[in-house]
Design a protein around this motif. Structure first.
Motif, PDB file in Angstrom:
ATOM      1  N   TRP A   1       0.822  -1.216   0.000  1.00  9.24           N
ATOM      2  CA  TRP A   1       0.000   0.000   0.000  1.00  9.24           C
ATOM      3  C   TRP A   1       0.855   1.265   0.000  1.00  9.24           C
ATOM      4  O   TRP A   1       0.394   2.339   0.340  1.00  9.24           O
ATOM      5  CB  TRP A   1      -0.907   0.024   1.217  1.00  9.24           C
ATOM      6  N   SER A   2       2.085   1.171  -0.389  1.00  9.11           N
ATOM      7  CA  SER A   2       3.019   2.293  -0.313  1.00  9.11           C
ATOM      8  C   SER A   2       2.725   3.342  -1.375  1.00  9.11           C
ATOM      9  O   SER A   2       2.866   3.093  -2.575  1.00  9.11           O
ATOM     10  CB  SER A   2       4.450   1.795  -0.485  1.00  9.11           C
ATOM     11  N   LEU A   3       2.333   4.527  -0.949  1.00 13.93           N
ATOM     12  CA  LEU A   3       2.148   5.632  -1.894  1.00 13.93           C
ATOM     13  C   LEU A   3       3.480   6.076  -2.477  1.00 13.93           C
ATOM     14  O   LEU A   3       3.564   6.456  -3.640  1.00 13.93           O
ATOM     15  CB  LEU A   3       1.451   6.808  -1.205  1.00 13.93           C
ATOM     16  N   ALA A   4       4.533   6.021  -1.661  1.00 12.74           N
ATOM     17  CA  ALA A   4       5.858   6.396  -2.142  1.00 12.74           C
ATOM     18  C   ALA A   4       6.304   5.472  -3.272  1.00 12.74           C
ATOM     19  O   ALA A   4       6.947   5.901  -4.228  1.00 12.74           O
ATOM     20  CB  ALA A   4       6.862   6.364  -0.995  1.00 12.74           C
ATOM     21  N   GLY A   5       5.922   4.207  -3.204  1.00 11.62           N
ATOM     22  CA  GLY A   5       6.298   3.249  -4.228  1.00 11.62           C
ATOM     23  C   GLY A   5       5.643   3.487  -5.577  1.00 11.62           C
ATOM     24  O   GLY A   5       6.066   2.938  -6.593  1.00 11.62           O
ATOM     25  N   LEU A   6       4.603   4.305  -5.614  1.00 11.50           N
ATOM     26  CA  LEU A   6       3.926   4.617  -6.875  1.00 11.50           C
ATOM     27  C   LEU A   6       4.642   5.685  -7.695  1.00 11.50           C
ATOM     28  O   LEU A   6       4.284   5.914  -8.845  1.00 11.50           O
ATOM     29  CB  LEU A   6       2.491   5.080  -6.601  1.00 11.50           C
TER      30      LEU A   6
ATOM     31  N   ALA B   1       5.290   9.195 -12.720  1.00 13.04           N
ATOM     32  CA  ALA B   1       6.290  10.205 -13.098  1.00 13.04           C
ATOM     33  C   ALA B   1       5.855  11.073 -14.263  1.00 13.04           C
ATOM     34  O   ALA B   1       6.306  12.211 -14.383  1.00 13.04           O
ATOM     35  CB  ALA B   1       7.623   9.531 -13.410  1.00 13.04           C
ATOM     36  N   ASP B   2       4.972  10.576 -15.117  1.00 15.75           N
ATOM     37  CA  ASP B   2       4.568  11.352 -16.285  1.00 15.75           C
ATOM     38  C   ASP B   2       3.190  11.983 -16.126  1.00 15.75           C
ATOM     39  O   ASP B   2       2.591  12.434 -17.092  1.00 15.75           O
ATOM     40  CB  ASP B   2       4.579  10.463 -17.526  1.00 15.75           C
ATOM     41  N   ARG B   3       2.699  12.044 -14.887  1.00 18.56           N
ATOM     42  CA  ARG B   3       1.354  12.567 -14.641  1.00 18.56           C
ATOM     43  C   ARG B   3       1.378  13.659 -13.581  1.00 18.56           C
ATOM     44  O   ARG B   3       2.232  13.671 -12.713  1.00 18.56           O
ATOM     45  CB  ARG B   3       0.442  11.446 -14.150  1.00 18.56           C
ATOM     46  N   PRO B   4       0.397  14.534 -13.612  1.00 23.81           N
ATOM     47  CA  PRO B   4       0.264  15.507 -12.527  1.00 23.81           C
ATOM     48  C   PRO B   4      -0.164  14.777 -11.246  1.00 23.81           C
ATOM     49  O   PRO B   4      -1.024  13.901 -11.278  1.00 23.81           O
ATOM     50  CB  PRO B   4      -0.855  16.439 -12.989  1.00 23.81           C
ATOM     51  N   VAL B   5       0.464  15.135 -10.145  1.00 26.07           N
ATOM     52  CA  VAL B   5       0.156  14.514  -8.854  1.00 26.07           C
ATOM     53  C   VAL B   5      -0.036  15.617  -7.824  1.00 26.07           C
ATOM     54  O   VAL B   5       0.806  16.504  -7.693  1.00 26.07           O
ATOM     55  CB  VAL B   5       1.298  13.578  -8.394  1.00 26.07           C
ATOM     56  N   LEU B   6      -1.128  15.541  -7.098  1.00 29.67           N
ATOM     57  CA  LEU B   6      -1.384  16.459  -5.991  1.00 29.67           C
ATOM     58  C   LEU B   6      -1.420  15.640  -4.712  1.00 29.67           C
ATOM     59  O   LEU B   6      -2.233  14.731  -4.569  1.00 29.67           O
ATOM     60  CB  LEU B   6      -2.720  17.180  -6.170  1.00 29.67           C
ATOM     61  N   LEU B   7      -0.504  15.931  -3.796  1.00 38.78           N
ATOM     62  CA  LEU B   7      -0.482  15.277  -2.495  1.00 38.78           C
ATOM     63  C   LEU B   7      -0.946  16.278  -1.451  1.00 38.78           C
ATOM     64  O   LEU B   7      -0.421  17.391  -1.378  1.00 38.78           O
ATOM     65  CB  LEU B   7       0.936  14.807  -2.153  1.00 38.78           C
ATOM     66  N   VAL B   8      -1.930  15.896  -0.678  1.00 37.24           N
ATOM     67  CA  VAL B   8      -2.471  16.767   0.363  1.00 37.24           C
ATOM     68  C   VAL B   8      -2.235  16.106   1.714  1.00 37.24           C
ATOM     69  O   VAL B   8      -2.550  14.930   1.899  1.00 37.24           O
ATOM     70  CB  VAL B   8      -3.981  17.014   0.152  1.00 37.24           C
ATOM     71  N   GLY B   9      -1.681  16.868   2.616  1.00 34.24           N
ATOM     72  CA  GLY B   9      -1.447  16.369   3.964  1.00 34.24           C
ATOM     73  C   GLY B   9      -1.970  17.342   4.994  1.00 34.24           C
ATOM     74  O   GLY B   9      -2.391  18.449   4.671  1.00 34.24           O
ATOM     75  N   THR B  10      -1.971  16.894   6.229  1.00 32.95           N
ATOM     76  CA  THR B  10      -2.391  17.752   7.331  1.00 32.95           C
ATOM     77  C   THR B  10      -1.287  17.788   8.375  1.00 32.95           C
ATOM     78  O   THR B  10      -0.443  16.902   8.446  1.00 32.95           O
ATOM     79  CB  THR B  10      -3.683  17.238   7.980  1.00 32.95           C
TER      80      THR B  10
ATOM     81  N   PRO C   1       7.494  11.919   3.899  1.00 33.53           N
ATOM     82  CA  PRO C   1       8.233  10.856   3.199  1.00 33.53           C
ATOM     83  C   PRO C   1       7.726  10.599   1.778  1.00 33.53           C
ATOM     84  O   PRO C   1       8.509  10.290   0.879  1.00 33.53           O
ATOM     85  CB  PRO C   1       8.022   9.623   4.079  1.00 33.53           C
ATOM     86  N   VAL C   2       6.431  10.744   1.558  1.00 35.32           N
ATOM     87  CA  VAL C   2       5.878  10.538   0.207  1.00 35.32           C
ATOM     88  C   VAL C   2       6.335  11.670  -0.705  1.00 35.32           C
ATOM     89  O   VAL C   2       6.764  11.433  -1.836  1.00 35.32           O
ATOM     90  CB  VAL C   2       4.344  10.422   0.246  1.00 35.32           C
ATOM     91  N   VAL C   3       6.275  12.903  -0.220  1.00 43.20           N
ATOM     92  CA  VAL C   3       6.754  14.043  -1.014  1.00 43.20           C
ATOM     93  C   VAL C   3       8.234  13.848  -1.354  1.00 43.20           C
ATOM     94  O   VAL C   3       8.639  14.051  -2.502  1.00 43.20           O
ATOM     95  CB  VAL C   3       6.527  15.378  -0.264  1.00 43.20           C
ATOM     96  N   ALA C   4       9.026  13.426  -0.393  1.00 47.29           N
ATOM     97  CA  ALA C   4      10.460  13.209  -0.631  1.00 47.29           C
ATOM     98  C   ALA C   4      10.692  12.119  -1.674  1.00 47.29           C
ATOM     99  O   ALA C   4      11.551  12.262  -2.546  1.00 47.29           O
ATOM    100  CB  ALA C   4      11.156  12.849   0.674  1.00 47.29           C
ATOM    101  N   ALA C   5       9.918  11.045  -1.619  1.00 45.91           N
ATOM    102  CA  ALA C   5      10.058   9.954  -2.592  1.00 45.91           C
ATOM    103  C   ALA C   5       9.712  10.429  -3.996  1.00 45.91           C
ATOM    104  O   ALA C   5      10.397  10.097  -4.962  1.00 45.91           O
ATOM    105  CB  ALA C   5       9.182   8.774  -2.193  1.00 45.91           C
ATOM    106  N   TYR C   6       8.650  11.217  -4.129  1.00 45.94           N
ATOM    107  CA  TYR C   6       8.236  11.711  -5.435  1.00 45.94           C
ATOM    108  C   TYR C   6       9.235  12.733  -5.960  1.00 45.94           C
ATOM    109  O   TYR C   6       9.504  12.774  -7.154  1.00 45.94           O
ATOM    110  CB  TYR C   6       6.833  12.311  -5.369  1.00 45.94           C
ATOM    111  N   ALA C   7       9.786  13.546  -5.100  1.00 45.39           N
ATOM    112  CA  ALA C   7      10.785  14.534  -5.520  1.00 45.39           C
ATOM    113  C   ALA C   7      12.082  13.842  -5.933  1.00 45.39           C
ATOM    114  O   ALA C   7      12.754  14.282  -6.871  1.00 45.39           O
ATOM    115  CB  ALA C   7      11.043  15.530  -4.398  1.00 45.39           C
ATOM    116  N   ALA C   8      12.431  12.757  -5.265  1.00 49.77           N
ATOM    117  CA  ALA C   8      13.667  12.039  -5.564  1.00 49.77           C
ATOM    118  C   ALA C   8      13.573  11.236  -6.853  1.00 49.77           C
ATOM    119  O   ALA C   8      14.578  10.984  -7.505  1.00 49.77           O
ATOM    120  CB  ALA C   8      14.021  11.111  -4.402  1.00 49.77           C
TER     121      ALA C   8
END
Length: 87
Positions: A8-13, A18-27, A42-49
């Motif tokens: 269920w890892s969002l970071a793993g996606l 990589a070729d799509r717009p992604v909006l991550l919302v956190g609180t 951690p998810v933002v860091a994975a997507y940025a990396a």
């Protein structure tokens, strides 16, 4: 979600998105269910990396249900979709 691990890892996606717009919302601040440092950052860091060039992320200082930020969340989502959906 935590016990499901990588399945269920969002970071793993990140590679698949990589070729799509992604909006991550956190609180943050009042969210005791999914603290940003543990779940959002951690998810933002994975997507940025990876990278995911069309990544956007937003953190609302509120509780897990975004109780006092729902209009702002709706506006954020609307603006994101307006910029990325073809008409």
């Amino acid at each position: 979600m935590t016990s499901a691990g990588e399945a269920w890892s969002l970071a793993g996606l990140a590679p698949r998105l990589a070729d799509r717009p992604v909006l991550l919302v956190g609180t943050a601040g009042r969210d005791t269910v999914t603290p940003a440092a543990e779940h959002h950052e951690p998810v933002v860091a994975a997507y940025a990396a990876h990278p995911v060039p069309l990544l956007e992320h937003r953190v609302f200082v509120t509780d897990h249900a975004l109780s006092d930020h729902r209009l702002e969340l709706a506006e954020t989502l609307r603006d994101f979709l307006d910029r990325h959906l073809t008409r």
